[in-house]
Structure formats: C-alpha cells, structure tokens
Enzyme design. Sequence first.
Site, PDB file in Angstrom:
ATOM      1  CG  ASP A 151     -12.902  -4.248  -1.799  1.00  0.00           C
ATOM      2  OD1 ASP A 151     -13.249  -3.566  -2.785  1.00  0.00           O
ATOM      3  OD2 ASP A 151     -12.036  -3.874  -0.980  1.00  0.00           O
ATOM      4  N   GLY A 154      -6.102   4.588  -7.924  1.00  0.00           N
ATOM      5  CA  GLY A 154      -6.061   3.709  -6.759  1.00  0.00           C
ATOM      6  C   GLY A 154      -5.722   4.477  -5.500  1.00  0.00           C
ATOM      7  CG  MET A 155      -8.129   3.889  -2.172  1.00  0.00           C
ATOM      8  SD  MET A 155      -8.972   3.000  -0.870  1.00  0.00           S
ATOM      9  CE  MET A 155      -8.354   1.354  -1.055  1.00  0.00           C
ATOM     10  CE  LYS A 183      -6.598   7.257   4.654  1.00  0.00           C
ATOM     11  NZ  LYS A 183      -5.582   6.495   5.346  1.00  0.00           N
ATOM     12  CB  THR A 191      -1.775  -6.053  -5.206  1.00  0.00           C
ATOM     13  OG1 THR A 191      -2.201  -4.882  -4.534  1.00  0.00           O
ATOM     14  CG2 THR A 191      -1.255  -7.044  -4.182  1.00  0.00           C
ATOM     15  CB  CYS A 223      -5.532  -3.223  -7.600  1.00  0.00           C
ATOM     16  SG  CYS A 223      -4.569  -4.359  -6.668  1.00  0.00           S
ATOM     17  CE1 TYR A 249      -4.215   6.461   0.716  1.00  0.00           C
ATOM     18  CE2 TYR A 249      -2.219   7.703   1.175  1.00  0.00           C
ATOM     19  CZ  TYR A 249      -3.563   7.669   0.846  1.00  0.00           C
ATOM     20  OH  TYR A 249      -4.242   8.816   0.654  1.00  0.00           O
TER      21      TYR A 249
HETATM   22  P1  5GP Z   1     -12.728  -2.219  -8.527  1.00  0.00           P
HETATM   23  O1  5GP Z   1     -14.187  -2.248  -8.227  1.00  0.00           O
HETATM   24  O2  5GP Z   1     -12.280  -0.907  -9.086  1.00  0.00           O
HETATM   25  O3  5GP Z   1     -12.270  -3.377  -9.363  1.00  0.00           O
HETATM   26  O4  5GP Z   1     -11.983  -2.413  -7.124  1.00  0.00           O
HETATM   27  C1  5GP Z   1     -12.150  -1.517  -6.058  1.00  0.00           C
HETATM   28  C2  5GP Z   1     -11.266  -1.931  -4.913  1.00  0.00           C
HETATM   29  O5  5GP Z   1      -9.876  -1.903  -5.304  1.00  0.00           O
HETATM   30  C3  5GP Z   1     -11.297  -1.021  -3.710  1.00  0.00           C
HETATM   31  O6  5GP Z   1     -12.432  -1.196  -2.914  1.00  0.00           O
HETATM   32  C4  5GP Z   1      -9.998  -1.396  -2.994  1.00  0.00           C
HETATM   33  O7  5GP Z   1     -10.147  -2.554  -2.197  1.00  0.00           O
HETATM   34  C5  5GP Z   1      -9.079  -1.748  -4.158  1.00  0.00           C
HETATM   35  N1  5GP Z   1      -8.120  -0.651  -4.400  1.00  0.00           N
HETATM   36  C6  5GP Z   1      -8.383   0.649  -4.608  1.00  0.00           C
HETATM   37  N2  5GP Z   1      -7.247   1.350  -4.819  1.00  0.00           N
HETATM   38  C7  5GP Z   1      -6.233   0.478  -4.729  1.00  0.00           C
HETATM   39  C8  5GP Z   1      -4.828   0.603  -4.837  1.00  0.00           C
HETATM   40  O8  5GP Z   1      -4.258   1.670  -5.100  1.00  0.00           O
HETATM   41  N3  5GP Z   1      -4.096  -0.547  -4.671  1.00  0.00           N
HETATM   42  C9  5GP Z   1      -4.718  -1.745  -4.409  1.00  0.00           C
HETATM   43  N4  5GP Z   1      -3.963  -2.812  -4.230  1.00  0.00           N
HETATM   44  N5  5GP Z   1      -6.044  -1.882  -4.304  1.00  0.00           N
HETATM   45  C10 5GP Z   1      -6.794  -0.793  -4.474  1.00  0.00           C
END
Ligand code: 5GP
Length: 334
Positions: free
Chosen positions: A208, A257-258, A78, A177, A175, A274
Amino acid sequence: MPRIDADLKLDFKDVLLRPKRSSLRSRAEVDLECTFTFRNSKQTYSGIPIIVANMDTVGTFEMAAVMSQHSMFTAIHKHYALDEWKLFAANHPECLPHVAVSSGSGKSDLEKMSSILEAVPQVKFICLDVANGYSEHFVEFVKLAGNVVTGEMVEELILSGADIIKVGVGPGSVCTTRTKTGVGYPQLSAVIECADSAHGLKGHIISDGGCTCPGDVAKAFGAGADFVMLGGMFSGHTECAGEVIEKNGQKLKLFYGMSSETAMKKHAGGVAEYRASEGKTVEVPYKGDVENTILDILGGLRSTCTYVGAAKLKELSRRATFIRVTQQHNTVFS
Ligand code: 5GP
C-alpha cells in the site's frame, strides 16, 4: 541504549528486475488474473489484484464502475452515506464483487459499515484502516487490515482474524508521516519481509503506497505482494471526486491525503478517527479518463512478466531477481 538495525532496507527506486530467459512469445500470453482463497474467511476471489486506495478522491463509485470492467478492485472510501451505497448497488450490481466498504475503528464508523453490509450483502470485503480485536464480529467477510511494515505485526493481525494485511508506513505520495514522525520503512523491503511472514500463515498482503509508475507496481508484485494498492497513480482522472480546476491554462484536479487538513476540514468531527499522521494536499494535472492509465499499468505488467518469463502474474515473485542500482532510467530529456 537505542539499537541500530544496520541491515540494508530498499525502496522501489533502489532496484530493477533482472530479465530472464523466457519462452513467452508475446505479452498477450500473460495472464494477470489471480485467484485467492483467504485464510480466515475461507472466501475466494478472482481478479487482477490492483486496488484503488480508499481515499476520498480516488476511492469513488465512478472509479469502481470502470475498474470492475477490468476485474480490478476498488476500496470505496468511508464517507458515502448508506443511501448512496444503496443507489450504487442498484445501478451497478456487477461492481459489487470488486469493492470493499471501508471503516476506521471508531464506533460510528463501524455502525455505518454494518448497516451498509446489511443493506448490500453482495459486498464481501471490508477495509479496516485501524486494526483491532473487534474483528471477530466480521469473520464471514474478507478483511483488509493495516497498516504495518514488520513481520510480527503481520502475523498478529492474521492470527486475530484479518485475511489481507496492508503493508506500508510512510511511502504514500501525499503522506507526511516520515517527515512528521520520523517513522517509516522502505517499501520494497517491507513488502519482501511482510509477504514472507504472511505467506507462512497462508495469509495475504497488499503493498500500500509508494508506487509512482507501472514499473513500481511490477516490483511490488515481484517482491511478493498479493495485491497492490494505488492512490496517486489513479488521481487526477475524470472518475475522481472533485471538479477540474483551470490555472494558467492548465487543467488540474485536487488530490489529498486522508489525514490532510483538506480531509479533516471536509469531514469535520471525524478528525480523531483518522490516522495520527498528516497528509498533503496537491493539485495534480488532469489526466482524462482512467481507462488509459489502467491500460498503461496492465500493459507494463504484462511486459514485465514476459521479460522475466512469468506466464501468470502469480508467478512473478518466483521469477523475480532484484538488482541494486544507482540509477533507474536515463533522465537526459526529463
Ligand atoms: P500512493 O499510491 O498515493 O503513493 O499511496 C496511497 C496510500 O497512502 C493510501 O492507500 C494510504 O495508505 C496512504 N495515505 C493516504 N492518505 C494519507 C495521509 O494523509 N497520511 C498518510 N500517512 N498516509 C496516507
């Protein structure tokens, strides 16, 4: 008293797909393209349903230019300005059917998204990272909304106007979380349960996060995901944002991460919009052009389909039987 749900919930790593008798002779016979008609917008889409995540580093215009050549989808992050969108649309009109514009739920985000959609009307998808009742306004667009992991929230979002629900809380590669909040849901079970709820309403879901290898992508489709979104697997490529870093003779790229500190510092002032959770910043090995990774994933998926006897990717979940395992693969040389 707090309740404990003792039903078994599984992750990709806990299962393998059981091979089945197949009349398919070669991987080349497998069709990975799918066509969807979305419940609320009534729009249709055809393509290979793999989505690059709308993260700063991977959800780039450069990535979309390569992905669209394979009929794969990119959720553009974005942070591009309206002028950058206009330039991209002028230079790469062929990509526009395969991209989404992303937004959080903040007012300025939504205003910017509206101006992009007005300037580039060929874009038909919007990716909302925080879902809300405001969706009515965008009803002619296909909306990707999320993130959730339970059937009742999937139903609520679909009934409030979203077409595709993003499923995943906590599985992402960058992530935190689960460690910061203690909240999450094993991704394979989340996908199985949410797909069931969505499909009952003729809605669709995206798995996702949490895929670490092509086999995980196949398991996500086997579990019932209509689309699979990948961040980490597409990180570290030429088409990703950021420079190649050299450290001790090794080439690396930054991936974050975002809601990591890196993202927050970069987009100062945007922090409140965010997701509440935090994210990691990592240096990943530089992997060269994304083309090789794409072929690796698509080759793996075609092979999965031949092992279980699915002539089309769309049939994979019908042909899927998962077996619980205690070991994924032989690690003696890894
Ligand atoms: P990956 O394919 O890297 O395992 O996961 C990608 C997904 O991780 C993204 O599409 C988004 O939903 C999630 N994600 C990306 N950045 C962050 C972050 O900073 N914190 C959290 N909780 N989730 C993230």
